[in-house]
Design a protein around this motif. Structure first.
Motif: not given
Length: 145
Positions: A21-39, A67-72
């Motif tokens: 639905s266009k009534k749902i606003n999708f936002t994101q705060d994610v790193p602008n670099y790659s993080i490689f994991l075994n998935l 959506l928020n992705i944080i690398e520790t």
């Protein structure tokens, strides 16, 4: 296989945003670099899809999903927050059990399967990070690096 968890998550998230639905606003705060994991990219994408669809249901088709992705140093954390109805405190422990659902439709398998994929297949963790009735819920998926 080694996949870029950031791009894979963004791809799934943006794919769903275009089909929701266009009534749902999708936002994101994610790193602008790659993080490689075994998935397994297909299973990971399915987990993101399930969380987004549950969030959409909880908001009755109107609100915001973030959506928020944080690398520790030792992990990657994926936070998915909605502005939905929230989860009652006495139901938080039950939501990952097979067959448990707060919806009138459905089998109550989405979150239990999501947990199995995150925990058993990817050795990660998933939990309700925060929830408040009538304000929303945040789920947290944590994968070790």
């Amino acid at each position: 296989e080694k996949i870029d968890i950031v791009q894979e998550t963004i791809n799934s998230y943006e794919y769903l945003s275009k089909r929701t639905s266009k009534k749902i606003n999708f936002t994101q705060d994610v790193p602008n670099y790659s993080i490689f994991l075994n998935l397994n990219s297909t299973l990971h994408s399915w987990c993101i899809e399930n969380l987004v669809k549950n969030a959409t249901d909880a908001m009755k088709g109107e609100g915001e999903i973030h959506l928020n992705i944080i690398e520790t140093p030792s992990s990657v954390q994926i936070f998915l927050t909605d502005t939905g109805c929230g989860i009652e405190k006495n139901k938080i422990k039950k939501i990952f059990e097979p067959g448990f659902s707060t919806k009138k439709r459905g089998w109550g398998l989405g979150l239990s399967l999501t947990k199995r994929i995150v925990k058993d297949y990817h050795s990660g963790k998933i939990k309700v990070y925060n929830t408040e009735l009538n304000k929303g819920t945040t789920f947290l998926i944590t994968y070790k690096k």
